[in-house]
Write an enzyme that holds these catalytic residues in place. Structure first.
Site, PDB file in Angstrom:
ATOM      1  CB  CYS A 162      97.033 -29.044  84.101  1.00 21.87           C
ATOM      2  SG  CYS A 162      98.719 -29.448  83.636  1.00 21.87           S
ATOM      3  CG  HIS A 257      99.992 -30.548  88.271  1.00 19.24           C
ATOM      4  ND1 HIS A 257     100.464 -31.824  88.069  1.00 19.24           N
ATOM      5  CD2 HIS A 257      99.733 -30.057  87.034  1.00 19.24           C
ATOM      6  CE1 HIS A 257     100.472 -32.090  86.768  1.00 19.24           C
ATOM      7  NE2 HIS A 257     100.029 -31.042  86.127  1.00 19.24           N
TER       8      HIS A 257
HETATM    9  P1  NAP Z   1      96.650 -37.927  75.339  1.00 14.77           P
HETATM   10  O1  NAP Z   1      96.417 -38.821  76.485  1.00 14.77           O
HETATM   11  O2  NAP Z   1      97.887 -38.090  74.529  1.00 14.77           O
HETATM   12  O3  NAP Z   1      95.350 -38.029  74.360  1.00 14.77           O
HETATM   13  C1  NAP Z   1      95.355 -37.424  73.081  1.00 14.77           C
HETATM   14  C2  NAP Z   1      94.017 -37.589  72.367  1.00 14.77           C
HETATM   15  O4  NAP Z   1      94.142 -36.925  71.077  1.00 14.77           O
HETATM   16  C3  NAP Z   1      93.635 -39.041  72.080  1.00 14.77           C
HETATM   17  O5  NAP Z   1      92.242 -39.178  72.121  1.00 14.77           O
HETATM   18  C4  NAP Z   1      94.134 -39.249  70.631  1.00 14.77           C
HETATM   19  O6  NAP Z   1      93.413 -40.246  69.928  1.00 14.77           O
HETATM   20  C5  NAP Z   1      93.837 -37.891  70.036  1.00 14.77           C
HETATM   21  N1  NAP Z   1      94.674 -37.641  68.866  1.00 14.77           N
HETATM   22  C6  NAP Z   1      96.018 -37.810  68.773  1.00 14.77           C
HETATM   23  N2  NAP Z   1      96.431 -37.537  67.502  1.00 14.77           N
HETATM   24  C7  NAP Z   1      95.321 -37.191  66.800  1.00 14.77           C
HETATM   25  C8  NAP Z   1      95.094 -36.845  65.435  1.00 14.77           C
HETATM   26  N3  NAP Z   1      96.079 -36.778  64.544  1.00 14.77           N
HETATM   27  N4  NAP Z   1      93.829 -36.565  65.044  1.00 14.77           N
HETATM   28  C9  NAP Z   1      92.795 -36.624  65.929  1.00 14.77           C
HETATM   29  N5  NAP Z   1      92.953 -36.967  67.235  1.00 14.77           N
HETATM   30  C10 NAP Z   1      94.205 -37.252  67.669  1.00 14.77           C
HETATM   31  O7  NAP Z   1      96.662 -36.378  75.796  1.00 14.77           O
HETATM   32  P2  NAP Z   1      95.971 -35.714  77.110  1.00 14.77           P
HETATM   33  O8  NAP Z   1      96.906 -35.697  78.248  1.00 14.77           O
HETATM   34  O9  NAP Z   1      94.624 -36.292  77.278  1.00 14.77           O
HETATM   35  O10 NAP Z   1      95.878 -34.187  76.667  1.00 14.77           O
HETATM   36  C11 NAP Z   1      94.866 -33.739  75.761  1.00 14.77           C
HETATM   37  C12 NAP Z   1      94.962 -32.222  75.637  1.00 14.77           C
HETATM   38  O11 NAP Z   1      94.684 -31.613  76.901  1.00 14.77           O
HETATM   39  C13 NAP Z   1      96.351 -31.731  75.226  1.00 14.77           C
HETATM   40  O12 NAP Z   1      96.207 -30.624  74.351  1.00 14.77           O
HETATM   41  C14 NAP Z   1      96.991 -31.327  76.546  1.00 14.77           C
HETATM   42  O13 NAP Z   1      97.988 -30.347  76.372  1.00 14.77           O
HETATM   43  C15 NAP Z   1      95.799 -30.783  77.300  1.00 14.77           C
HETATM   44  N6  NAP Z   1      95.879 -30.869  78.777  1.00 14.77           N
HETATM   45  C16 NAP Z   1      96.227 -32.022  79.415  1.00 14.77           C
HETATM   46  C17 NAP Z   1      96.224 -32.063  80.821  1.00 14.77           C
HETATM   47  C18 NAP Z   1      96.582 -33.305  81.606  1.00 14.77           C
HETATM   48  O14 NAP Z   1      96.622 -33.198  82.850  1.00 14.77           O
HETATM   49  N7  NAP Z   1      96.838 -34.453  80.981  1.00 14.77           N
HETATM   50  C19 NAP Z   1      95.875 -30.944  81.535  1.00 14.77           C
HETATM   51  C20 NAP Z   1      95.490 -29.779  80.862  1.00 14.77           C
HETATM   52  C21 NAP Z   1      95.504 -29.761  79.481  1.00 14.77           C
HETATM   53  P3  NAP Z   1      93.956 -41.787  69.826  1.00 14.77           P
HETATM   54  O15 NAP Z   1      93.756 -42.404  71.166  1.00 14.77           O
HETATM   55  O16 NAP Z   1      93.076 -42.365  68.779  1.00 14.77           O
HETATM   56  O17 NAP Z   1      95.400 -41.694  69.436  1.00 14.77           O
END
Ligand code: NAP
Length: 366
Positions: A162, A257
């Site tokens: 990101c 960022h």
């Molecule tokens: P997050 O807020 O922790 O959300 C995680 C999501 O994954 C939730 O919908 C969660 O569902 C689901 N999940 C968790 N455990 C699971 C399981 N065992 N089976 C199926 N679904 C599951 O994370 P995020 O920040 O949105 O990031 C999501 C992805 O994007 C990650 O791979 C991260 O590295 C990437 N990313 C994030 C950003 C950023 O700025 N945040 C930027 C670039 C890339 P529940 O709500 O039901 O637990």
């Protein structure tokens, strides 16, 4: 025009919520399928997200009524595809890397294209890691990816980490103008939303800076090489340079960022005024194709002495433009600048949407 139905894996998370919000009025895509962990599965989206919605703009009432599927259940997505509710998925899952890799492959094998934000498939050599302003041509590796794996409609495309768009788009603009970038020293100041929700504990973040984000420096140093690489022999081969060293810090900012960058050029070195003109004039394929999420100007030049700043600049051109300022000579290398981009928009969901628009324009998503 009939909209293309899309699914969101990880729809309840930080990035998933941004997808839901940004796709609200999208001219091409419409959210018809949502999936998350077994904890959320079986509930209407509005109930699964209750107390966890993080954004100022709410979700559409129709999305609130969608029943959340278990993202591990590929058959549920296949059934949604069959009823015309899921032509492709955005993957915003947070779970083990191997689990995500296998799951994304299972969706692609089931004929459902995956446009991913996760890092799990970034180093799969036939998976494009796209920043459409830089390497739109890498999308064409999908032909080889499908051929090798026997997939007909499915494929996997990813977006990079990101923070790197805040400096890789400006650096690519300089390369396009004929300047070789040999070495880069980058210090990032990364927002807390980059760690998902609930993310970093508040007692670690308030009145503090955390000078460590697991795996982030390696990503910042290596991903530019794949992005600047080329398709060769059915895989994407890394570019030889630039050599990057990164210091990545978590700072008490909600979104946006920031990166402080010092560059060393090859023999030919641009002046500060030339760099400003190159940044201000830079446009690329997303602008030529007039993709809905493409910023009008990918790089917005800030002339004020104290910009860019996260709170003032992260939303530039719907959060999709990179703001650049403080362009000045560097005493160690040749040139310094500060770049800033919105991490959950350009760096995550908005970047994923732009990738999907490019893939549709190129005929890979139908
Ligand atoms: P997050 O807020 O922790 O959300 C995680 C999501 O994954 C939730 O919908 C969660 O569902 C689901 N999940 C968790 N455990 C699971 C399981 N065992 N089976 C199926 N679904 C599951 O994370 P995020 O920040 O949105 O990031 C999501 C992805 O994007 C990650 O791979 C991260 O590295 C990437 N990313 C994030 C950003 C950023 O700025 N945040 C930027 C670039 C890339 P529940 O709500 O039901 O637990």
């Amino acid at each position: 025009m009939q909209k293309i139905p899309v699914g969101i894996l990880g729809a309840t998370g930080m990035v998933g919520q941004n997808y839901i919000s940004l796709l609200n009025d999208h001219p091409w895509f419409e959210v018809k399928f949502v999936a998350a962990s077994p904890r959320s599965a079986g509930k209407p989206y509005a109930e699964a997200i209750r107390g966890r919605w993080q954004l100022a703009r709410s979700y559409a009432p129709d999305v609130g009524k969608l029943v959340v599927a278990d993202a591990n259940d590929v058959e549920a997505a296949k059934a949604a595809a069959k009823r015309g509710d899921c032509a492709f998925v955005f993957s915003a899952l947070e779970m083990g890397k191997d689990e995500i890799k296998h799951l994304e492959e299972a969706y692609a094998a089931a004929g459902i294209p995956v446009v991913s934000n996760a890092s799990a498939n970034r180093w799969t050599d036939d998976v494009p890691m796209l920043i459409p302003e830089i390497n739109a041509a890498h999308a064409d590796i999908i032909v080889e990816q499908r051929r090798k794996r026997g997939w007909d409609k499915g494929f996997i495309a990813v977006k990079p980490n990101c923070s790197i768009q805040s400096y890789m788009i400006p650096i690519y603009a300089l390369m396009q103008a004929g300047y070789e970038v040999k070495r880069m020293f980058v210090t990032t100041m990364q927002a807390v939303s980059g760690a998902g929700y609930p993310g970093v504990p508040s007692l670690d973040m308030i009145d503090n800076i955390v000078p460590y984000i697991g795996g982030e420096e390696e990503k910042s140093e290596l991903e530019p090489l794949k992005i600047l690489g080329s398709i060769d022999g059915g895989i994407i081969k890394n570019a030889a340079g630039p050599l990057v060293t990164a210091h990545c810090n978590r700072v008490p900012v909600v979104d946006g960022h920031t990166a402080c960058v010092s560059l060393e050029f090859g023999v030919k070195k641009p002046s500060v005024d030339e760099v400003k003109s190159i940044f201000a004039a830079f446009k690329s394929l997303p602008q030529e194709l007039d993709l809905p999420f493409a910023p009008v100007q990918p790089i917005i030049l800030r002339e004020e002495a104290d910009r860019p700043q996260p709170r003032k600049d992260r939303d530039a051109d719907k959060g999709m433009a990179v703001s650049v300022g403080r362009i000045r000579p560097c005493k160690l290398f040749d040139l310094r600048f500060v770049g800033l981009s919105h991490n959950t928009v350009r760096g995550a969901a908005g970047g994923g949407i732009l990738n999907a628009e490019l893939l549709k324009a190129k005929g890979y998503i139908q």
